[in-house]
Design a protein around this motif. Structure first.
Motif, PDB file in Angstrom:
ATOM      1  N   GLN A 112      21.193 -12.043   5.292  1.00  0.00           N
ATOM      2  CA  GLN A 112      20.374 -11.183   4.454  1.00  0.00           C
ATOM      3  C   GLN A 112      20.417 -11.624   2.996  1.00  0.00           C
ATOM      4  N   PHE A 113      21.576 -12.057   2.526  1.00  0.00           N
ATOM      5  CA  PHE A 113      21.704 -12.533   1.145  1.00  0.00           C
ATOM      6  C   PHE A 113      20.808 -13.744   0.901  1.00  0.00           C
ATOM      7  N   VAL A 114      20.849 -14.695   1.816  1.00  0.00           N
ATOM      8  CA  VAL A 114      20.015 -15.893   1.654  1.00  0.00           C
ATOM      9  C   VAL A 114      18.532 -15.536   1.763  1.00  0.00           C
ATOM     10  N   ALA A 115      18.190 -14.647   2.697  1.00  0.00           N
ATOM     11  CA  ALA A 115      16.780 -14.271   2.866  1.00  0.00           C
ATOM     12  C   ALA A 115      16.239 -13.578   1.624  1.00  0.00           C
ATOM     13  N   ILE A 116      17.019 -12.671   1.033  1.00  0.00           N
ATOM     14  CA  ILE A 116      16.564 -11.972  -0.168  1.00  0.00           C
ATOM     15  C   ILE A 116      16.515 -12.920  -1.354  1.00  0.00           C
ATOM     16  N   TRP A 117      17.520 -13.781  -1.483  1.00  0.00           N
ATOM     17  CA  TRP A 117      17.554 -14.725  -2.602  1.00  0.00           C
ATOM     18  C   TRP A 117      16.355 -15.665  -2.572  1.00  0.00           C
ATOM     19  N   ASN A 118      15.977 -16.113  -1.397  1.00  0.00           N
ATOM     20  CA  ASN A 118      14.856 -17.047  -1.270  1.00  0.00           C
ATOM     21  C   ASN A 118      13.511 -16.351  -1.092  1.00  0.00           C
ATOM     22  N   ASN A 119      13.508 -15.022  -1.098  1.00  0.00           N
ATOM     23  CA  ASN A 119      12.264 -14.294  -0.877  1.00  0.00           C
ATOM     24  C   ASN A 119      11.284 -14.568  -2.021  1.00  0.00           C
ATOM     25  N   PHE A 120      10.085 -14.934  -1.656  1.00  0.00           N
ATOM     26  CA  PHE A 120       9.067 -15.274  -2.649  1.00  0.00           C
ATOM     27  C   PHE A 120       7.830 -14.399  -2.531  1.00  0.00           C
ATOM     28  N   PHE A 121       7.389 -14.151  -1.306  1.00  0.00           N
ATOM     29  CA  PHE A 121       6.105 -13.479  -1.117  1.00  0.00           C
ATOM     30  C   PHE A 121       6.148 -12.021  -1.563  1.00  0.00           C
ATOM     31  N   LEU A 122       7.280 -11.332  -1.287  1.00  0.00           N
ATOM     32  CA  LEU A 122       7.381  -9.923  -1.677  1.00  0.00           C
ATOM     33  C   LEU A 122       7.333  -9.744  -3.188  1.00  0.00           C
ATOM     34  N   PRO A 123       8.122 -10.469  -3.992  1.00  0.00           N
ATOM     35  CA  PRO A 123       7.965 -10.341  -5.450  1.00  0.00           C
ATOM     36  C   PRO A 123       6.582 -10.757  -5.942  1.00  0.00           C
ATOM     37  N   LEU A 124       5.958 -11.702  -5.241  1.00  0.00           N
ATOM     38  CA  LEU A 124       4.634 -12.159  -5.666  1.00  0.00           C
ATOM     39  C   LEU A 124       3.619 -11.026  -5.653  1.00  0.00           C
ATOM     40  N   ILE A 125       3.659 -10.175  -4.636  1.00  0.00           N
ATOM     41  CA  ILE A 125       2.658  -9.119  -4.540  1.00  0.00           C
ATOM     42  C   ILE A 125       3.119  -7.811  -5.185  1.00  0.00           C
ATOM     43  N   MET A 126       4.424  -7.659  -5.401  1.00  0.00           N
ATOM     44  CA  MET A 126       4.934  -6.388  -5.917  1.00  0.00           C
ATOM     45  C   MET A 126       5.125  -6.374  -7.430  1.00  0.00           C
ATOM     46  N   LEU A 127       5.445  -7.503  -8.039  1.00  0.00           N
ATOM     47  CA  LEU A 127       5.891  -7.514  -9.433  1.00  0.00           C
ATOM     48  C   LEU A 127       4.850  -8.151 -10.338  1.00  0.00           C
ATOM     49  N   ARG A 128       4.730  -7.587 -11.528  1.00  0.00           N
ATOM     50  CA  ARG A 128       3.900  -8.143 -12.584  1.00  0.00           C
ATOM     51  C   ARG A 128       4.685  -8.348 -13.878  1.00  0.00           C
ATOM     52  N   LEU A 170       0.827  -1.208   0.000  1.00  0.00           N
ATOM     53  CA  LEU A 170       0.000   0.000   0.000  1.00  0.00           C
ATOM     54  C   LEU A 170       0.861   1.259   0.000  1.00  0.00           C
ATOM     55  N   ILE A 171       1.959   1.239   0.756  1.00  0.00           N
ATOM     56  CA  ILE A 171       2.836   2.413   0.804  1.00  0.00           C
ATOM     57  C   ILE A 171       3.505   2.640  -0.548  1.00  0.00           C
ATOM     58  N   LEU A 172       4.057   1.577  -1.128  1.00  0.00           N
ATOM     59  CA  LEU A 172       4.757   1.725  -2.403  1.00  0.00           C
ATOM     60  C   LEU A 172       3.802   2.024  -3.548  1.00  0.00           C
ATOM     61  N   SER A 173       2.571   1.554  -3.456  1.00  0.00           N
ATOM     62  CA  SER A 173       1.604   1.875  -4.502  1.00  0.00           C
ATOM     63  C   SER A 173       1.222   3.355  -4.461  1.00  0.00           C
ATOM     64  N   GLN A 174       1.271   3.967  -3.271  1.00  0.00           N
ATOM     65  CA  GLN A 174       0.965   5.389  -3.163  1.00  0.00           C
ATOM     66  C   GLN A 174       2.011   6.249  -3.866  1.00  0.00           C
ATOM     67  N   VAL A 175       3.253   5.778  -3.883  1.00  0.00           N
ATOM     68  CA  VAL A 175       4.325   6.526  -4.562  1.00  0.00           C
ATOM     69  C   VAL A 175       4.642   5.928  -5.924  1.00  0.00           C
ATOM     70  N   GLN A 176       3.787   5.011  -6.391  1.00  0.00           N
ATOM     71  CA  GLN A 176       3.886   4.436  -7.737  1.00  0.00           C
ATOM     72  C   GLN A 176       5.220   3.719  -7.967  1.00  0.00           C
ATOM     73  N   LEU A 177       5.622   2.908  -6.985  1.00  0.00           N
ATOM     74  CA  LEU A 177       6.855   2.121  -7.120  1.00  0.00           C
ATOM     75  C   LEU A 177       6.593   0.632  -7.259  1.00  0.00           C
ATOM     76  N   THR A 178       5.330   0.218  -7.236  1.00  0.00           N
ATOM     77  CA  THR A 178       5.046  -1.200  -7.458  1.00  0.00           C
ATOM     78  C   THR A 178       5.378  -1.569  -8.897  1.00  0.00           C
ATOM     79  N   ASP A 179       5.725  -2.851  -9.082  1.00  0.00           N
ATOM     80  CA  ASP A 179       6.146  -3.370 -10.386  1.00  0.00           C
ATOM     81  C   ASP A 179       7.380  -2.643 -10.905  1.00  0.00           C
TER      82      ASP A 179
END
Length: 306
Positions: free
Chosen positions: A230-246, A156-165
């Motif tokens: 942090q490297f492993v957490a970001i590399w394996n991150n799935f949920f954040l790209p799922l909702i942010m990227l199209r 919601l925050i990033l969509s307000q500043v048009q940074l999603t996707d």
């Protein structure tokens, strides 16, 4: 006391049995059983972690037709190089774009998150200011909050500043690491002596120069730990790209392989690409760990000499 009485008491004192020191009361057979049990437990857990990797490697060498018709844990035709070539050329090399995205997200994000955590942890450990403990308690609260609970507010925050996707939709949340701040604060408090900082200030060095030339070197083992986590957490991150990227060209490799895996019913040949891609995606994690583990050893060695 007479001489005869004194002589009678000496044998009693000499013949008194001595108890073995604590920690050595068990006999050789007991120590052997304990060692065997420990090795057995370690062997079971080693198999638990290595068998899936072995299965992934074996499956990556097979063609799509052989995946379901040959033994799961042994080779058929060794087609690994051909499978890799097919993977990197599929759809104009989209898999290589995903790998590059993951390297940028995890590499840059992990490095910047480590630097920010080091500065915050160092400030909380070495400076006295009002509200220091309150800030640290808030950071501890951030460690307890699961990432999935923050996904919707971030969207919601990033969509307000048009940074999603966009690239920033995944990169910006990745540079914040409450656990890194906690770890660096604890490590800085114990490994950076106040006397050394005072000597640096007497020599005319400013606070920023002292941090980057003196303190950060003493904190190297903690910083490597924060970066790897942090490297492993970001590399394996799935949920954040799922909702942010199209857009497909912005996908990290984990989310890209998921989209292929969800299309197996329509495109069965993607099964081999998913397996080979998963095998290649763990190589950067292994290489990063092997390159940085020497800093852990040097940190432990330095700590043992203090």
């Amino acid at each position: 006391m007479s001489t005869a009485t004194r002589a009678a008491t000496v044998p009693a004192q000499v013949s008194r049995p001595t108890e073995p020191p604590s920690g050595r009361r068990g006999g050789p057979s007991e120590r052997l059983m304990s060692r065997t049990a420990a090795m057995l437990v370690m062997g079971v857990f080693t198999l638990y972690f290595l068998v899936p990797i072995w299965w992934l490697f074996v499956s990556s060498t097979k063609s799509s037709a052989q995946l379901l018709t040959t033994p799961a844990l042994w080779f058929a035709d060794f087609n690994l190089l051909a499978n890799i070539e097919d993977l990197v050329t599929y759809r104009d090399g989209v898999y290589l774009k995903w790998m590059l995205n993951s390297v940028l997200y995890a590499g840059l994000g992990g490095a910047l998150a480590t630097l920010i955590a080091a500065m915050c942890g160092y400030a909380l450990a070495k400076y006295r200011f009002p509200g220091r403990e309150t800030i640290f308690n808030v950071v501890l609260g951030g460690v307890l909050v699961p990432a999935t609970a923050l996904a919707l507010p971030l969207f919601l925050i990033l969509s307000q500043v048009q940074l999603t996707d966009t690239f920033w939709a995944v990169f910006l949340p990745s540079i914040v690491s409450p656990f890194g701040v906690y770890l660096t604060r604890i490590f800085a408090a114990s490994s950076v002596p106040d006397e050394l900082l005072e000597a640096s200030r007497i020599d005319g060095a400013g606070e920023i120069r002292t941090f980057f030339t003196v303190s950060i070197r003493l904190m190297a083992p903690a910083l490597v730990t924060v970066f790897l986590f942090q490297f492993v957490a970001i590399w394996n991150n799935f949920f954040l790209p799922l909702i942010m990227l199209r857009s497909e060209e912005l996908f990290p490799v984990t989310f890209g392989l998921y989209t292929w895996n969800s299309q197996l019913n329509q495109i069965p040949e993607l099964r081999a690409y998913v397996l080979v891609g998963a095998l290649l995606s763990i190589i950067p994690l292994i290489v990063t760990f092997l390159l940085l583990q020497r800093f852990w050893r040097s940190g432990l060695g330095a700590g043992s000499l203090k």
